[in-house]
Scaffold this motif. Structure first.
Motif, PDB file in Angstrom:
ATOM      1  N   GLN A 124     -15.417  11.226 -56.385  1.00 16.31           N
ATOM      2  CA  GLN A 124     -14.676  12.803 -56.580  1.00 16.31           C
ATOM      3  C   GLN A 124     -15.881  13.167 -55.229  1.00 16.31           C
ATOM      4  O   GLN A 124     -16.711  12.265 -54.247  1.00 16.31           O
ATOM      5  CB  GLN A 124     -15.342  13.439 -57.780  1.00 16.31           C
ATOM      6  CG  GLN A 124     -15.572  14.838 -57.397  1.00 16.31           C
ATOM      7  CD  GLN A 124     -16.010  15.713 -59.067  1.00 16.31           C
ATOM      8  OE1 GLN A 124     -16.073  14.809 -59.164  1.00 16.31           O
ATOM      9  NE2 GLN A 124     -16.575  16.635 -58.374  1.00 16.31           N
ATOM     10  N   SER A 125     -14.823  13.759 -54.010  1.00 13.57           N
ATOM     11  CA  SER A 125     -15.223  14.672 -52.751  1.00 13.57           C
ATOM     12  C   SER A 125     -14.756  15.591 -52.867  1.00 13.57           C
ATOM     13  O   SER A 125     -13.317  15.591 -52.924  1.00 13.57           O
ATOM     14  CB  SER A 125     -15.318  13.346 -51.687  1.00 13.57           C
ATOM     15  OG  SER A 125     -15.185  14.168 -50.627  1.00 13.57           O
ATOM     16  N   ARG A 126     -15.213  16.630 -51.672  1.00 15.20           N
ATOM     17  CA  ARG A 126     -14.374  17.475 -51.755  1.00 15.20           C
ATOM     18  C   ARG A 126     -13.903  17.645 -49.688  1.00 15.20           C
ATOM     19  O   ARG A 126     -13.606  18.455 -49.723  1.00 15.20           O
ATOM     20  CB  ARG A 126     -15.423  19.107 -51.897  1.00 15.20           C
ATOM     21  CG  ARG A 126     -16.174  18.965 -53.212  1.00 15.20           C
ATOM     22  CD  ARG A 126     -17.453  20.395 -53.004  1.00 15.20           C
ATOM     23  NE  ARG A 126     -16.669  21.543 -52.420  1.00 15.20           N
ATOM     24  CZ  ARG A 126     -16.883  22.955 -52.979  1.00 15.20           C
ATOM     25  NH1 ARG A 126     -18.290  23.304 -52.794  1.00 15.20           N
ATOM     26  NH2 ARG A 126     -16.046  23.848 -52.085  1.00 15.20           N
ATOM     27  N   VAL A 127     -14.274  16.862 -49.445  1.00 11.89           N
ATOM     28  CA  VAL A 127     -14.172  16.592 -47.953  1.00 11.89           C
ATOM     29  C   VAL A 127     -13.440  15.437 -47.939  1.00 11.89           C
ATOM     30  O   VAL A 127     -12.166  15.254 -46.608  1.00 11.89           O
ATOM     31  CB  VAL A 127     -14.961  16.500 -47.156  1.00 11.89           C
ATOM     32  CG1 VAL A 127     -15.674  18.042 -46.931  1.00 11.89           C
ATOM     33  CG2 VAL A 127     -15.954  15.417 -47.445  1.00 11.89           C
TER      34      VAL A 127
ATOM     35  N   LEU B 228     -10.058  12.969 -49.662  1.00  8.07           N
ATOM     36  CA  LEU B 228      -9.018  12.248 -50.476  1.00  8.07           C
ATOM     37  C   LEU B 228      -8.124  10.952 -49.968  1.00  8.07           C
ATOM     38  O   LEU B 228      -7.340  11.036 -49.294  1.00  8.07           O
ATOM     39  CB  LEU B 228      -8.768  13.644 -51.364  1.00  8.07           C
ATOM     40  CG  LEU B 228      -7.536  13.270 -52.125  1.00  8.07           C
ATOM     41  CD1 LEU B 228      -8.278  13.182 -53.904  1.00  8.07           C
ATOM     42  CD2 LEU B 228      -6.512  14.352 -52.271  1.00  8.07           C
ATOM     43  N   PRO B 229      -8.739   9.497 -51.021  1.00  9.58           N
ATOM     44  CA  PRO B 229      -7.353   8.865 -50.977  1.00  9.58           C
ATOM     45  C   PRO B 229      -6.120   8.403 -52.027  1.00  9.58           C
ATOM     46  O   PRO B 229      -6.332   9.415 -53.037  1.00  9.58           O
ATOM     47  CB  PRO B 229      -8.349   7.463 -51.432  1.00  9.58           C
ATOM     48  CG  PRO B 229      -9.118   8.178 -52.143  1.00  9.58           C
ATOM     49  CD  PRO B 229      -9.220   9.685 -51.930  1.00  9.58           C
ATOM     50  N   LEU B 230      -5.558   9.039 -50.829  1.00  6.33           N
ATOM     51  CA  LEU B 230      -3.628   9.558 -52.066  1.00  6.33           C
ATOM     52  C   LEU B 230      -3.467   7.600 -52.144  1.00  6.33           C
ATOM     53  O   LEU B 230      -3.642   6.449 -51.567  1.00  6.33           O
ATOM     54  CB  LEU B 230      -3.219   9.820 -51.743  1.00  6.33           C
ATOM     55  CG  LEU B 230      -3.434  11.425 -51.489  1.00  6.33           C
ATOM     56  CD1 LEU B 230      -2.718  11.990 -50.544  1.00  6.33           C
ATOM     57  CD2 LEU B 230      -3.948  12.073 -52.320  1.00  6.33           C
TER      58      LEU B 230
ATOM     59  N   SER C 108      -8.444  13.357 -44.855  1.00  5.28           N
ATOM     60  CA  SER C 108     -10.272  13.770 -44.761  1.00  5.28           C
ATOM     61  C   SER C 108     -10.369  14.951 -43.377  1.00  5.28           C
ATOM     62  O   SER C 108      -9.698  14.809 -42.961  1.00  5.28           O
ATOM     63  CB  SER C 108     -10.915  12.853 -44.415  1.00  5.28           C
ATOM     64  OG  SER C 108     -10.646  12.121 -43.454  1.00  5.28           O
ATOM     65  N   LEU C 109     -11.243  15.824 -44.110  1.00  3.41           N
ATOM     66  CA  LEU C 109     -11.870  16.621 -43.274  1.00  3.41           C
ATOM     67  C   LEU C 109     -12.990  16.168 -42.534  1.00  3.41           C
ATOM     68  O   LEU C 109     -14.055  16.037 -43.025  1.00  3.41           O
ATOM     69  CB  LEU C 109     -12.272  18.201 -43.736  1.00  3.41           C
ATOM     70  CG  LEU C 109     -10.972  18.713 -44.864  1.00  3.41           C
ATOM     71  CD1 LEU C 109     -11.371  19.677 -45.653  1.00  3.41           C
ATOM     72  CD2 LEU C 109     -10.223  19.238 -43.777  1.00  3.41           C
TER      73      LEU C 109
ATOM     74  N   VAL D 271      -3.856   5.540 -42.858  1.00  3.68           N
ATOM     75  CA  VAL D 271      -3.685   4.693 -43.587  1.00  3.68           C
ATOM     76  C   VAL D 271      -4.138   4.496 -44.869  1.00  3.68           C
ATOM     77  O   VAL D 271      -5.636   3.616 -44.443  1.00  3.68           O
ATOM     78  CB  VAL D 271      -2.664   3.444 -42.493  1.00  3.68           C
ATOM     79  CG1 VAL D 271      -2.680   2.525 -44.501  1.00  3.68           C
ATOM     80  CG2 VAL D 271      -1.991   3.503 -42.046  1.00  3.68           C
ATOM     81  N   TYR D 272      -3.650   3.983 -45.868  1.00  2.00           N
ATOM     82  CA  TYR D 272      -4.392   3.283 -47.328  1.00  2.00           C
ATOM     83  C   TYR D 272      -4.483   2.509 -47.621  1.00  2.00           C
ATOM     84  O   TYR D 272      -3.057   2.696 -48.381  1.00  2.00           O
ATOM     85  CB  TYR D 272      -5.364   5.127 -48.359  1.00  2.00           C
ATOM     86  CG  TYR D 272      -6.109   4.912 -49.184  1.00  2.00           C
ATOM     87  CD1 TYR D 272      -7.642   4.205 -49.317  1.00  2.00           C
ATOM     88  CD2 TYR D 272      -5.247   4.303 -50.285  1.00  2.00           C
ATOM     89  CE1 TYR D 272      -7.774   3.990 -50.560  1.00  2.00           C
ATOM     90  CE2 TYR D 272      -6.294   3.979 -52.169  1.00  2.00           C
ATOM     91  CZ  TYR D 272      -7.095   4.295 -52.033  1.00  2.00           C
ATOM     92  OH  TYR D 272      -8.066   3.292 -52.897  1.00  2.00           O
ATOM     93  N   GLN D 273      -4.983   0.991 -48.103  1.00  2.00           N
ATOM     94  CA  GLN D 273      -4.353   0.611 -48.329  1.00  2.00           C
ATOM     95  C   GLN D 273      -5.325  -0.274 -49.919  1.00  2.00           C
ATOM     96  O   GLN D 273      -6.969  -0.582 -49.332  1.00  2.00           O
ATOM     97  CB  GLN D 273      -4.102  -0.426 -48.000  1.00  2.00           C
ATOM     98  CG  GLN D 273      -2.720  -0.701 -47.069  1.00  2.00           C
ATOM     99  CD  GLN D 273      -2.654  -0.981 -45.590  1.00  2.00           C
ATOM    100  OE1 GLN D 273      -3.901  -2.037 -45.120  1.00  2.00           O
ATOM    101  NE2 GLN D 273      -1.722  -1.470 -45.324  1.00  2.00           N
TER     102      GLN D 273
END
Length: 201
Positions: free
Chosen positions: A5-8, A10-12, A18-19, A38-40
């Motif tokens: 969980q994070s407000r800054v 997010l992995p999709l 991210s900020l 890129v998210y893997q």
């Protein structure tokens, strides 16, 4: 399964958003910047098409370039794209891809050239435009010799000939479609099947 969980950050499914105030530094100041990478998934096995597969060299070249352009589109920073290039090279080499061949294909995708157009909307051609651009498909059985032929020259000559004969227009499109050649095992199975049927009659 891992939860976070994070407000800054997010992995999709295939992009990490991210900020950040600076590269690699999550947002804590007053002027954040939206960064995409890129998210893997960690369980990804990267079982790409092996080099020794029966796919044509052109097919392999096309999907490798397509994946690189995909990385350009997702990576808002060039350093992240270069990091993905290194990882992608290692994973392809593990699948048997020659290093010299990869270097040549990778040199055809430039972050600086691709990125300005990477996020352009690729809208479909409207119906009224489709009528102006008729598509003709040349169906062929795959053969390695086709990889050495420049189809653009063939399409140009064909288009000129059709224009002279009144069969086509200068706006017509041409495309080559390849089907897989019949395998020897399939041919023998068909002969055996026909032979057995003949004896049963």
């Amino acid at each position: 399964m891992k939860w976070s969980q994070s407000r800054v950050s997010l992995p999709l499914p295939n992009v990490h958003v991210s900020l950040e105030d600076e590269p690699g530094s999550l947002h804590r100041g007053s002027k954040p910047r939206l960064v995409t990478r890129v998210y893997q998934k960690s369980l990804n096995s990267y079982l790409y098409i092996p080099w020794k597969s029966c796919h044509s060299v052109q097919s392999k070249r096309a999907w490798v370039k397509g994946e690189l352009i995909h990385y350009v589109r997702i990576s808002s920073r060039e350093e992240d794209f270069k990091r993905m290039q290194v990882l992608f090279t290692q994973r392809l080499c593990d699948r048997g891809y020659p290093g010299k061949w990869l270097s040549k294909v990778f040199s055809e995708v430039s972050y600086a050239e691709e990125r300005p157009h990477a996020l352009d909307s690729k809208l479909p051609i409207p119906p009224w435009e489709c009528e102006k651009h008729r598509l003709y498909v040349l169906k062929l059985t795959h053969n390695p010799i086709w990889e050495e032929i420049n189809f653009n020259l063939i399409w140009g000559i064909l288009r000129e000939a059709w224009n002279e004969c009144g069969l086509g227009k200068s706006t017509d499109w041409f495309l080559a479609s390849f089907k897989e050649p019949a395998a020897l095992g399939d041919v023998l199975n068909k002969i055996n099947h026909e032979t057995l049927n003949a004896y049963q009659v």
